[in-house]
Design an enzyme around this catalytic site. Sequence first.
Site, PDB file in Angstrom:
ATOM      1  N   GLY A 155      -3.653 -15.760  31.581  1.00  0.00           N
ATOM      2  CA  GLY A 155      -3.505 -17.496  31.040  1.00  0.00           C
ATOM      3  C   GLY A 155      -2.569 -17.431  30.182  1.00  0.00           C
ATOM      4  N   ASN A 187       0.379 -18.691  30.995  1.00  0.00           N
ATOM      5  CA  ASN A 187       0.958 -20.189  31.121  1.00  0.00           C
ATOM      6  C   ASN A 187       0.021 -21.362  30.743  1.00  0.00           C
ATOM      7  OD1 ASN A 187       3.574 -20.438  32.948  1.00  0.00           O
ATOM      8  ND2 ASN A 187       2.454 -18.767  33.978  1.00  0.00           N
ATOM      9  N   MET A 190      -5.754 -18.398  41.166  1.00  0.00           N
ATOM     10  CA  MET A 190      -5.351 -17.687  42.276  1.00  0.00           C
ATOM     11  C   MET A 190      -6.284 -17.749  43.490  1.00  0.00           C
ATOM     12  SD  MET A 190      -2.754 -16.236  41.011  1.00  0.00           S
ATOM     13  CE  MET A 190      -2.286 -14.681  42.226  1.00  0.00           C
ATOM     14  N   LEU A 196      -6.830 -23.834  47.464  1.00  0.00           N
ATOM     15  CA  LEU A 196      -7.453 -25.194  47.578  1.00  0.00           C
ATOM     16  C   LEU A 196      -7.576 -25.719  49.029  1.00  0.00           C
ATOM     17  CD1 LEU A 196      -6.226 -26.989  44.185  1.00  0.00           C
ATOM     18  CD2 LEU A 196      -8.056 -25.152  44.470  1.00  0.00           C
ATOM     19  N   ASN A 222       1.284 -27.073  40.331  1.00  0.00           N
ATOM     20  CA  ASN A 222       1.035 -25.470  40.244  1.00  0.00           C
ATOM     21  C   ASN A 222       2.578 -24.942  39.826  1.00  0.00           C
ATOM     22  OD1 ASN A 222       0.069 -22.928  40.842  1.00  0.00           O
ATOM     23  ND2 ASN A 222       1.461 -22.964  42.780  1.00  0.00           N
ATOM     24  N   HIS A 269       4.720 -21.678  40.292  1.00  0.00           N
ATOM     25  CA  HIS A 269       4.857 -20.457  41.295  1.00  0.00           C
ATOM     26  C   HIS A 269       5.962 -19.311  41.005  1.00  0.00           C
ATOM     27  CE1 HIS A 269       4.484 -18.551  45.148  1.00  0.00           C
ATOM     28  NE2 HIS A 269       5.486 -18.522  45.281  1.00  0.00           N
TER      29      HIS A 269
HETATM   30  C1  GRF Z   1       2.204 -16.349  36.974  1.00  0.00           C
HETATM   31  O1  GRF Z   1       3.386 -15.565  37.154  1.00  0.00           O
HETATM   32  C2  GRF Z   1       2.126 -17.421  37.827  1.00  0.00           C
HETATM   33  O2  GRF Z   1       3.247 -18.051  38.359  1.00  0.00           O
HETATM   34  C3  GRF Z   1       1.411 -16.735  38.975  1.00  0.00           C
HETATM   35  O3  GRF Z   1       0.509 -15.941  38.481  1.00  0.00           O
HETATM   36  C4  GRF Z   1       1.177 -15.457  36.975  1.00  0.00           C
HETATM   37  C5  GRF Z   1      -0.063 -16.108  36.241  1.00  0.00           C
HETATM   38  O4  GRF Z   1       0.198 -15.690  34.900  1.00  0.00           O
HETATM   39  N1  GRF Z   1       0.768 -17.996  39.965  1.00  0.00           N
HETATM   40  P1  GRF Z   1      -0.634 -16.244  33.679  1.00  0.00           P
HETATM   41  O5  GRF Z   1      -2.047 -16.112  34.072  1.00  0.00           O
HETATM   42  O6  GRF Z   1      -0.362 -17.596  33.435  1.00  0.00           O
HETATM   43  O7  GRF Z   1      -0.384 -15.176  32.538  1.00  0.00           O
END
Ligand code: GRF
Length: 208
Positions: free
Chosen positions: A12, A14, A86, A89, A103, A105
């Site tokens: 988490g 992000n 992850m 959908l 999203n 990515h």
């Molecule tokens: C990030 O690199 C995101 O781009 C990818 O999974 C990772 C998730 O990291 N889809 P976090 O859970 O936000 O730390």
Amino acid sequence: MKKIVILISGRGSNMQAIVNAELPYNICCVLSNNPDAKGLDFAKIKGINTSVVNHRDYPDRESFDQALGDAIDKYEPDLIVLAGFMRILNPNLVARFSERIINIHPSLLPAFTGLNTHARAIEAGVKLHGCTVHFVTPDLDAGPIVAQAALCIRPNDSPQTLADRILPLEHEILPKSITWILDGRCTISSNQITLDPAIINDSFSFRG
Ligand code: GRF
């Protein structure tokens, strides 16, 4: 105040970047398909409402997506942010929140959709790599692009060093993209993005 629901599956970071950006929007809920997602602890400490729709509790993808959609709809969010979520959908769920899901990515889309993007970028020998914020459409990692940040792959980079270098870029472009969308500076219609000309130069960056 505009409302956001954030979906996570794990660490988490992000989601934390969005929270720490203190955007003038209401984060109604941090939702996870994984009851053990570390990010849920952070959200709780910050006093943000959390919820779990565990995909293991549902017999198939359709019933999980229905439950997830209902959990999201409860908040009537203006924007749904997949921040390290992850699960793919299904098209019905995407249609239910059409043009309201984004999203982050970890690649320069349309290159390297799907998983293991950093290892695949090294393997492919590309010189530039990075991350992308895009709207979610029924096709995996293929929706209209809001923002991208790039860096160069160095000869000694590993998937882990690339992940470490790219993550801070993700943390920059995701909150920024949310602001643009909710402030009406990035709009989407019929799968086409329009950016306020004043932010176009800020919608891509290169970090060397
Ligand atoms: C990030 O690199 C995101 O781009 C990818 O999974 C990772 C998730 O990291 N889809 P976090 O859970 O936000 O730390």
